[in-house]
Design a protein around this motif. Sequence first.
Motif, PDB file in Angstrom:
ATOM      1  N   PHE A 140       0.830  -1.205   0.000  1.00  0.00           N
ATOM      2  CA  PHE A 140       0.000   0.000   0.000  1.00  0.00           C
ATOM      3  C   PHE A 140       0.865   1.256   0.000  1.00  0.00           C
ATOM      4  N   VAL A 141       1.856   1.277   0.890  1.00  0.00           N
ATOM      5  CA  VAL A 141       2.715   2.468   0.967  1.00  0.00           C
ATOM      6  C   VAL A 141       3.452   2.682  -0.351  1.00  0.00           C
ATOM      7  N   LEU A 142       3.919   1.581  -0.926  1.00  0.00           N
ATOM      8  CA  LEU A 142       4.652   1.647  -2.195  1.00  0.00           C
ATOM      9  C   LEU A 142       3.773   2.243  -3.283  1.00  0.00           C
ATOM     10  N   ILE A 169      15.086  13.872  -2.115  1.00  0.00           N
ATOM     11  CA  ILE A 169      15.098  12.746  -1.178  1.00  0.00           C
ATOM     12  C   ILE A 169      14.282  13.083   0.063  1.00  0.00           C
ATOM     13  N   ALA A 170      14.495  14.305   0.589  1.00  0.00           N
ATOM     14  CA  ALA A 170      13.749  14.723   1.776  1.00  0.00           C
ATOM     15  C   ALA A 170      12.248  14.726   1.488  1.00  0.00           C
ATOM     16  N   THR A 171      11.872  15.210   0.291  1.00  0.00           N
ATOM     17  CA  THR A 171      10.456  15.228  -0.075  1.00  0.00           C
ATOM     18  C   THR A 171       9.891  13.819  -0.110  1.00  0.00           C
ATOM     19  N   TYR A 172      10.628  12.916  -0.758  1.00  0.00           N
ATOM     20  CA  TYR A 172      10.153  11.527  -0.842  1.00  0.00           C
ATOM     21  C   TYR A 172       9.939  10.960   0.556  1.00  0.00           C
ATOM     22  N   ILE A 173      10.910  11.210   1.443  1.00  0.00           N
ATOM     23  CA  ILE A 173      10.817  10.605   2.779  1.00  0.00           C
ATOM     24  C   ILE A 173       9.608  11.148   3.519  1.00  0.00           C
ATOM     25  N   VAL A 174       9.342  12.447   3.383  1.00  0.00           N
ATOM     26  CA  VAL A 174       8.177  13.011   4.066  1.00  0.00           C
ATOM     27  C   VAL A 174       6.890  12.413   3.499  1.00  0.00           C
ATOM     28  N   ILE A 175       6.807  12.272   2.168  1.00  0.00           N
ATOM     29  CA  ILE A 175       5.612  11.664   1.554  1.00  0.00           C
ATOM     30  C   ILE A 175       5.427  10.240   2.060  1.00  0.00           C
ATOM     31  N   ILE A 176       6.526   9.465   2.050  1.00  0.00           N
ATOM     32  CA  ILE A 176       6.435   8.069   2.497  1.00  0.00           C
ATOM     33  C   ILE A 176       6.013   8.019   3.966  1.00  0.00           C
ATOM     34  N   ALA A 177       6.613   8.899   4.790  1.00  0.00           N
ATOM     35  CA  ALA A 177       6.296   8.886   6.220  1.00  0.00           C
ATOM     36  C   ALA A 177       4.822   9.191   6.460  1.00  0.00           C
ATOM     37  N   ASN A 226       0.259  -5.290  17.721  1.00  0.00           N
ATOM     38  CA  ASN A 226       1.260  -5.637  18.728  1.00  0.00           C
ATOM     39  C   ASN A 226       2.276  -6.623  18.188  1.00  0.00           C
ATOM     40  N   ALA A 227       1.820  -7.547  17.310  1.00  0.00           N
ATOM     41  CA  ALA A 227       2.740  -8.546  16.768  1.00  0.00           C
ATOM     42  C   ALA A 227       3.766  -7.895  15.848  1.00  0.00           C
ATOM     43  N   LEU A 228       3.327  -6.928  15.047  1.00  0.00           N
ATOM     44  CA  LEU A 228       4.255  -6.301  14.104  1.00  0.00           C
ATOM     45  C   LEU A 228       5.130  -5.259  14.796  1.00  0.00           C
ATOM     46  N   GLY A 229       4.613  -4.681  15.881  1.00  0.00           N
ATOM     47  CA  GLY A 229       5.413  -3.771  16.689  1.00  0.00           C
ATOM     48  C   GLY A 229       5.896  -2.559  15.915  1.00  0.00           C
ATOM     49  N   ALA A 230       7.135  -2.153  16.203  1.00  0.00           N
ATOM     50  CA  ALA A 230       7.671  -0.947  15.591  1.00  0.00           C
ATOM     51  C   ALA A 230       7.915  -1.120  14.099  1.00  0.00           C
ATOM     52  N   PHE A 231       7.795  -2.352  13.603  1.00  0.00           N
ATOM     53  CA  PHE A 231       8.170  -2.562  12.204  1.00  0.00           C
ATOM     54  C   PHE A 231       7.202  -1.941  11.211  1.00  0.00           C
ATOM     55  N   ILE A 232       5.971  -1.619  11.653  1.00  0.00           N
ATOM     56  CA  ILE A 232       5.079  -0.890  10.746  1.00  0.00           C
ATOM     57  C   ILE A 232       5.665   0.504  10.513  1.00  0.00           C
ATOM     58  N   GLN A 233       6.058   1.167  11.600  1.00  0.00           N
ATOM     59  CA  GLN A 233       6.609   2.509  11.443  1.00  0.00           C
ATOM     60  C   GLN A 233       7.939   2.470  10.702  1.00  0.00           C
ATOM     61  N   LEU A 234       8.633   1.354  10.832  1.00  0.00           N
ATOM     62  CA  LEU A 234       9.947   1.262  10.178  1.00  0.00           C
ATOM     63  C   LEU A 234       9.828   1.030   8.677  1.00  0.00           C
ATOM     64  N   ILE A 235       8.587   0.906   8.150  1.00  0.00           N
ATOM     65  CA  ILE A 235       8.428   0.841   6.692  1.00  0.00           C
ATOM     66  C   ILE A 235       9.039   2.098   6.056  1.00  0.00           C
ATOM     67  N   VAL A 236       9.034   3.204   6.809  1.00  0.00           N
ATOM     68  CA  VAL A 236       9.608   4.452   6.296  1.00  0.00           C
ATOM     69  C   VAL A 236      11.023   4.242   5.771  1.00  0.00           C
TER      70      VAL A 236
END
Lengths: 193, 214
Positions: B52-54, B74-82, B101-111
């Motif tokens: 979905f994020v992709l 690059i900064a723009t891309y990162i903000v859009i992705i975040a 809870n199972a996925l934990g911080a790894f959802i946020q780490l998709i950034v």
Amino acid sequence: MGSETLSFIFLNAVLANNFVLALFLGLCPFLGVSGKLNTALPMGLATMFVMLVSSVCAYLINLVLVTFEIEFLRLIAYIAVIASAVQLVEMTLKKFTPGLFRSLGIFLPLITTNCAILGLALFQTFKEYDFLQSLVYALGAGTGFMLAILLMAGLREKLELSTMPTITQGAAVSLILGGLLSLSFMGFAGLGG
Amino acid sequence: MIKEKPTITWETFTEGLWRENPVFVMLLGMCPVLAVTNSAINALAMGLATTFVLLASGTLISLLRHNIPKQVRIATYIVIIATFVTIVDYTIQAISLDLYNALGAFIQLIVVNCMILGRAEAYASRNRPLKAVVNGLGMGIGFTFALLCLGVVREILGAGTLFGLDLFGPRFEPWVVMLLPPGGFLVLGAWLLLFEWIRQRKERAELETAAETR
């Protein structure tokens, strides 16, 4: 979780919950830059330094975000701060120690997308560490990363001298090595929590 | 501006599935691949979230490609992705707290998944939105497929179940280490060995047929 002693936090981050081998953070440089010891060492040092800087920044940013109750902006704020911290480190190194800057080369900007850095910032927020605890946690995570990447580089240098079947020449053997290292680090599991 | 190739071919879609599979061939985005694949359902959820994020970030970046200044791209891309990752993070939290809870911080780490930033830089910023979406869909499915490959093997060996269904009955002795961190490294290593073996066999067979026809 706010009451852990500093030595416990440090040991936990270095050994029992090693960022690379137990939490799977920062695997890209771990697999990509661990070919030789003399590139692994500067990479480890640079990562450790950026970890310390961004840990401090993330702590302060979180204070601001909590005050204004805009925690949903946390992710965007953190990643922006990390990207600019890396840029800052890059410029400072270029100005004061050009030699070190050249030897790090492309690795420096790539630290921005190293998930160990963002992971550290997020974990210290989730665990509600205070300022000193965050700093020690960052130091431990950096040391753990350095330990893992140095061990890996040493093993891979040895591996180059031995004969292997053709199908293992590539990333596969690094992953198997990582698995064995991770298996041995499980022995420290009793130390942490 | 680079001249854009207007055609969307089948190749645009399939290159992410196999030939340029982000995990098995390009070794991108390894952290979530190893960290959340201790069960098939986690692997599937992570794969869909990343897809979905992709897709979303690819579309937006492709639409804005003429407006983003080169220096701060690059900064723009990162903000859009975040931004999109934050949406996914809150959505999963709303749908299923267990999964969150199972996925934990790894959802946020998709950034910081280098695959997404890599696609944004190498593809979305240079192509029309439709083409970027088709390619992103292929990459996303390829990524999900790779996650499932790992998740299924680790769940079967480590817990004797598949998507939570018991496979072997009560006498099965689970191989718990496969669910722990070392299992992730070893299973991915084993898959890579298998693919490399198949590739070399194919190469050898092609050489032999070429020698025979000569």
